[in-house]
Write an enzyme that holds these catalytic residues in place. Structure first.
Site, PDB file in Angstrom:
ATOM      1  N   GLY A 252      19.703  -0.242   2.482  1.00  0.00           N
ATOM      2  CA  GLY A 252      19.996   0.414   0.840  1.00  0.00           C
ATOM      3  C   GLY A 252      21.431   0.669   0.768  1.00  0.00           C
ATOM      4  O   GLY A 252      22.296   0.253   1.881  1.00  0.00           O
TER       5      GLY A 252
ATOM      6  N   LEU B 137      23.541   3.617   0.891  1.00  0.00           N
ATOM      7  CA  LEU B 137      24.152   4.437   1.588  1.00  0.00           C
ATOM      8  C   LEU B 137      24.114   3.734   3.054  1.00  0.00           C
ATOM      9  O   LEU B 137      25.092   3.805   3.845  1.00  0.00           O
ATOM     10  CB  LEU B 137      23.453   5.855   1.593  1.00  0.00           C
ATOM     11  CG  LEU B 137      24.264   6.572   2.524  1.00  0.00           C
ATOM     12  CD1 LEU B 137      25.756   6.767   2.150  1.00  0.00           C
ATOM     13  CD2 LEU B 137      23.664   7.890   2.418  1.00  0.00           C
TER      14      LEU B 137
ATOM     15  N   TYR C 195      10.031  13.141  -7.309  1.00  0.00           N
ATOM     16  CA  TYR C 195      10.881  12.696  -6.325  1.00  0.00           C
ATOM     17  C   TYR C 195      11.765  14.011  -5.746  1.00  0.00           C
ATOM     18  O   TYR C 195      11.778  14.007  -4.329  1.00  0.00           O
ATOM     19  CB  TYR C 195      12.186  11.860  -7.203  1.00  0.00           C
ATOM     20  CG  TYR C 195      13.179  11.706  -6.278  1.00  0.00           C
ATOM     21  CD1 TYR C 195      13.248  10.664  -5.391  1.00  0.00           C
ATOM     22  CD2 TYR C 195      14.577  11.935  -6.763  1.00  0.00           C
ATOM     23  CE1 TYR C 195      14.217  10.317  -4.453  1.00  0.00           C
ATOM     24  CE2 TYR C 195      15.537  11.883  -6.200  1.00  0.00           C
ATOM     25  CZ  TYR C 195      15.515  10.892  -4.670  1.00  0.00           C
ATOM     26  OH  TYR C 195      16.649  10.546  -4.260  1.00  0.00           O
TER      27      TYR C 195
ATOM     28  N   THR D 121      13.379   5.873  -3.571  1.00  0.00           N
ATOM     29  CA  THR D 121      14.486   6.437  -4.611  1.00  0.00           C
ATOM     30  C   THR D 121      14.255   6.233  -5.992  1.00  0.00           C
ATOM     31  O   THR D 121      14.994   6.617  -6.946  1.00  0.00           O
ATOM     32  CB  THR D 121      15.789   5.983  -4.326  1.00  0.00           C
ATOM     33  OG1 THR D 121      15.791   4.301  -4.413  1.00  0.00           O
ATOM     34  CG2 THR D 121      16.272   6.088  -2.894  1.00  0.00           C
TER      35      THR D 121
ATOM     36  N   ALA E 121      14.313   6.115   1.821  1.00  0.00           N
ATOM     37  CA  ALA E 121      13.375   6.932   0.881  1.00  0.00           C
ATOM     38  C   ALA E 121      13.027   6.067  -0.243  1.00  0.00           C
ATOM     39  O   ALA E 121      13.519   5.054  -0.481  1.00  0.00           O
ATOM     40  CB  ALA E 121      14.147   8.123   0.289  1.00  0.00           C
TER      41      ALA E 121
HETATM   42  N1  LIG Z   1      20.497   6.724  -5.570  1.00  0.00           N
HETATM   43  C1  LIG Z   1      20.834   7.791  -5.761  1.00  0.00           C
HETATM   44  O1  LIG Z   1      21.191   7.948  -6.910  1.00  0.00           O
HETATM   45  C2  LIG Z   1      20.742   8.847  -4.654  1.00  0.00           C
HETATM   46  C3  LIG Z   1      20.881  10.172  -5.321  1.00  0.00           C
HETATM   47  C4  LIG Z   1      20.873  11.402  -4.364  1.00  0.00           C
HETATM   48  C5  LIG Z   1      20.426  11.106  -3.138  1.00  0.00           C
HETATM   49  N2  LIG Z   1      19.843   9.996  -2.971  1.00  0.00           N
HETATM   50  C6  LIG Z   1      19.238   9.947  -1.594  1.00  0.00           C
HETATM   51  O2  LIG Z   1      20.278   9.082  -0.679  1.00  0.00           O
HETATM   52  C7  LIG Z   1      19.619   8.175   0.175  1.00  0.00           C
HETATM   53  C8  LIG Z   1      19.967   6.874   0.399  1.00  0.00           C
HETATM   54  O3  LIG Z   1      19.822   6.355  -1.265  1.00  0.00           O
HETATM   55  P1  LIG Z   1      20.095   4.921  -1.514  1.00  0.00           P
HETATM   56  O4  LIG Z   1      20.493   4.849  -2.973  1.00  0.00           O
HETATM   57  O5  LIG Z   1      21.171   4.351  -0.453  1.00  0.00           O
HETATM   58  O6  LIG Z   1      18.727   4.128  -1.359  1.00  0.00           O
HETATM   59  P2  LIG Z   1      18.305   2.625  -1.896  1.00  0.00           P
HETATM   60  O7  LIG Z   1      19.618   1.789  -2.184  1.00  0.00           O
HETATM   61  O8  LIG Z   1      17.390   2.770  -2.947  1.00  0.00           O
HETATM   62  O9  LIG Z   1      17.612   2.136  -0.523  1.00  0.00           O
HETATM   63  C9  LIG Z   1      16.426   2.884  -0.189  1.00  0.00           C
HETATM   64  C10 LIG Z   1      16.374   2.333   1.378  1.00  0.00           C
HETATM   65  O10 LIG Z   1      15.197   3.005   1.841  1.00  0.00           O
HETATM   66  C11 LIG Z   1      14.433   2.046   2.492  1.00  0.00           C
HETATM   67  N3  LIG Z   1      12.892   2.306   2.564  1.00  0.00           N
HETATM   68  C12 LIG Z   1      12.279   2.638   1.419  1.00  0.00           C
HETATM   69  N4  LIG Z   1      10.969   2.738   1.836  1.00  0.00           N
HETATM   70  C13 LIG Z   1      10.976   2.848   3.121  1.00  0.00           C
HETATM   71  C14 LIG Z   1       9.875   3.202   4.041  1.00  0.00           C
HETATM   72  N5  LIG Z   1       8.661   3.120   3.839  1.00  0.00           N
HETATM   73  N6  LIG Z   1      10.283   2.925   5.270  1.00  0.00           N
HETATM   74  C15 LIG Z   1      11.459   2.837   5.827  1.00  0.00           C
HETATM   75  N7  LIG Z   1      12.706   2.316   4.902  1.00  0.00           N
HETATM   76  C16 LIG Z   1      12.121   2.496   3.466  1.00  0.00           C
HETATM   77  C17 LIG Z   1      14.751   0.815   1.770  1.00  0.00           C
HETATM   78  O11 LIG Z   1      14.224  -0.219   2.619  1.00  0.00           O
HETATM   79  P3  LIG Z   1      14.000  -1.761   2.176  1.00  0.00           P
HETATM   80  O12 LIG Z   1      15.310  -2.246   1.487  1.00  0.00           O
HETATM   81  O13 LIG Z   1      13.588  -2.543   3.223  1.00  0.00           O
HETATM   82  O14 LIG Z   1      13.044  -1.423   1.154  1.00  0.00           O
HETATM   83  C18 LIG Z   1      16.124   1.051   1.737  1.00  0.00           C
HETATM   84  O15 LIG Z   1      16.872   0.624   2.923  1.00  0.00           O
HETATM   85  C19 LIG Z   1      17.900   8.378  -0.080  1.00  0.00           C
HETATM   86  O16 LIG Z   1      17.729   9.387   0.858  1.00  0.00           O
HETATM   87  C20 LIG Z   1      18.094   8.950  -1.411  1.00  0.00           C
HETATM   88  O17 LIG Z   1      16.745  10.015  -1.491  1.00  0.00           O
HETATM   89  C21 LIG Z   1      19.854   8.663  -3.571  1.00  0.00           C
END
Ligand SMILES: NC(=O)c1ccc[n+]([C@@H]2O[C@H](COP(=O)([O-])OP(=O)(O)OC[C@H]3O[C@@H](n4cnc5c(N)ncnc54)[C@H](OP(=O)(O)O)[C@@H]3O)[C@@H](O)[C@H]2O)c1
Length: 287
Positions: free
Chosen positions: A10, A12, A124, A61, A59
Site C-alpha cells: 500500500g 504507506l 470504516y 481503506t 487495512a
Molecule cells: N488512505 C488514507 O487516506 C488513510 C487515512 C488515514 C489512515 N489510513 C490508514 O493508514 C494505513 C495505510 O493506508 P494506505 O493508504 O497505505 O493503504 P492502501 O494503499 O489502501 O493499502 C492497503 C494495504 O492493505 C493491504 N491489505 C488489504 N487487505 C488485506 C488483508 N486482508 N490482509 C493483508 N493485507 C491487506 C493491501 O494489500 P494488497 O495490495 O495485497 O491488497 C495494501 O497493502 C491503513 O491502516 C489505513 O487505515 C489511511
C-alpha cells in the site's frame, strides 16, 4: 532492528520500506503473502521473520466499500488487527498500528488531539477504532498512529483522482465543507521511523501541518500542476456517497511535538510529492 510491515504493497507500506533508515532490515508483505484475516498466516510470518517491530498498515481503506461490505471490513480491520497484535505480543515484538481521523465524529469545533473522545460515524471508523482497542489490550508496547487524507505518488488517492478528472472533464465540483490534514505518505513514514526510536508508547496524531477542505486540496493540486480546469466548491450534502466522512476531520498533536516530532506543512508536502511524481514519470514513464 528487523521490521515487518503488513500492508507492504500500500501507499504507506511502500513509503516506509523506501525510507527505512540504514541498519533497519525491512520485510514488507502484501495480502497475497500474509492475509491478516488468517491467524495462521500471520503467525507464520512473525515466526519466519522474527521482527523486533511490526508496523501494521494493512487495512480495508475503501471507506465506501466498508459500508457495502461491513463483514469484510470487520474481518480485515478489527479481526486482522487482533491476529497481528496477538502475534506481536507472543513474539515479543513492538507494534505500530496505523489508525485514522475517521474514529472521530467531526462535530467538534476544534481540531482533535490524542485525548479527544472517539465516536466513529462510519463502518470504516468503527472497525479501525476496534483495532485500536484490541492493540491497547493485547500489546502493551504499542504506538497507535492516527493519520488523515493519506496520499503517495502511486495508489488510489485524492491527488491522483483530481489529476485524472481534471484532464478528463471540463470542470470539477469538490466538497468544500469537510476538512482534514492532507498527509504525504513519505512524510508520515519518516515521522514513524523517528517515533519508534523512542520507547514512548501510546497514541500519536501524525499529519502534515495545517488543514484543508477537499476543495482547497484540489485547487492547490491543480495550481501546482499548472492545470487550469475550473473547480467549483460544493457542500457535502450535494455529493452522495455511502460513508459519511467527519465534517471536522482535523487532527492536531500534543504527544508528537513533545518528542520533537513535527511534520512540514501540507502545501510543502504536496509540492514535493508532485515534483517527485513528475521526475518518476520522466525517468521511468510511470509512478
Ligand atoms: N488512505 C488514507 O487516506 C488513510 C487515512 C488515514 C489512515 N489510513 C490508514 O493508514 C494505513 C495505510 O493506508 P494506505 O493508504 O497505505 O493503504 P492502501 O494503499 O489502501 O493499502 C492497503 C494495504 O492493505 C493491504 N491489505 C488489504 N487487505 C488485506 C488483508 N486482508 N490482509 C493483508 N493485507 C491487506 C493491501 O494489500 P494488497 O495490495 O495485497 O491488497 C495494501 O497493502 C491503513 O491502516 C489505513 O487505515 C489511511
Amino acid at each position: 532492528m528487523r521490521v515487518l510491515i503488513t500492508g507492504g504493497t500500500g501507499q504507506l507500506g511502500r513509503a516506509l520500506a523506501r525510507l527505512a533508515p540504514a541498519g533497519i532490515q525491512v520485510v514488507a508483505l502484501g495480502s497475497g503473502e500474509c492475509d491478516v484475516r488468517d491467524p495462521a498466516a500471520v503467525r507464520v510470518a512473525v515466526e519466519t521473520h522474527r521482527p523486533d517491530l511490526i508496523v501494521h498498515c494493512a487495512a480495508m481503506t475503501d471507506v465506501d466499500g466498508c459500508e457495502r461490505d461491513p463483514r469484510r471490513a470487520w474481518q480485515v480491520n478489527a479481526l486482522g488487527t487482533q491476529h497481528v497484535a496477538a502475534a506481536a505480543g507472543e513474539g515479543g515484538a513492538r507494534l505500530v498500528y496505523i489508525s485514522t481521523n475517521y474514529v472521530f465524529d467531526g462535530e467538534a469545533e476544534e481540531p482533535y488531539h490524542e485525548f479527544a473522545r472517539p465516536n466513529p460515524i462510519s463502518i470504516y471508523g468503527e472497525t479501525k477504532l476496534a483495532g485500536e482497542e484490541i492493540v491497547r489490550a493485547l500489546c502493551p508496547r504499542h504506538y497507535i498512529v492516527r493519520t488523515a487524507m493519506l496520499y503517495d505518488e502511486a495508489g488510489r488517492n485524492f491527488v491522483n483522482t483530481m489529476l485524472r478528472l481534471a484532464r478528463e472533464r471540463p470542470a470539477l465540483q469538490v466538497v468544500a465543507d469537510q476538512f482534514g490534514n492532507p498527509t504525504y505518505a513519505a512524510d508520515l513514514a519518516e515521522a514513524i521511523w523517528r517515533l519508534v526510536q523512542h520507547p514512548a508508547y501510546g497514541t500519536y496524531h501524525l499529519v502534515n501541518a495545517g488543514h484543508a477542505s477537499w476543495f482547497d486540496w484540489a485547487c492547490e493540486t491543480l495550481r501546482l500542476t499548472g492545470l487550469s480546469t475550473p473547480v467549483e466548491p460544493i457542500p457535502a450534502s450535494a455529493y452522495t456517497r455511502l460513508a459519511r466522512p467527519p465534517r471536522n476531520g482535523i487532527l492536531t498533536s500534543l504527544a508528537a511535538p513533545a518528542l520533537g516530532i513535527t511534520l512540514p506543512s501540507w502545501q510543502d508536502a504536496l509540492r514535493r510529492n508532485l515534483e517527485r511524481r513528475a521526475k518518476l514519470l520522466e525517468t521511468s514513464g510511470s509512478v
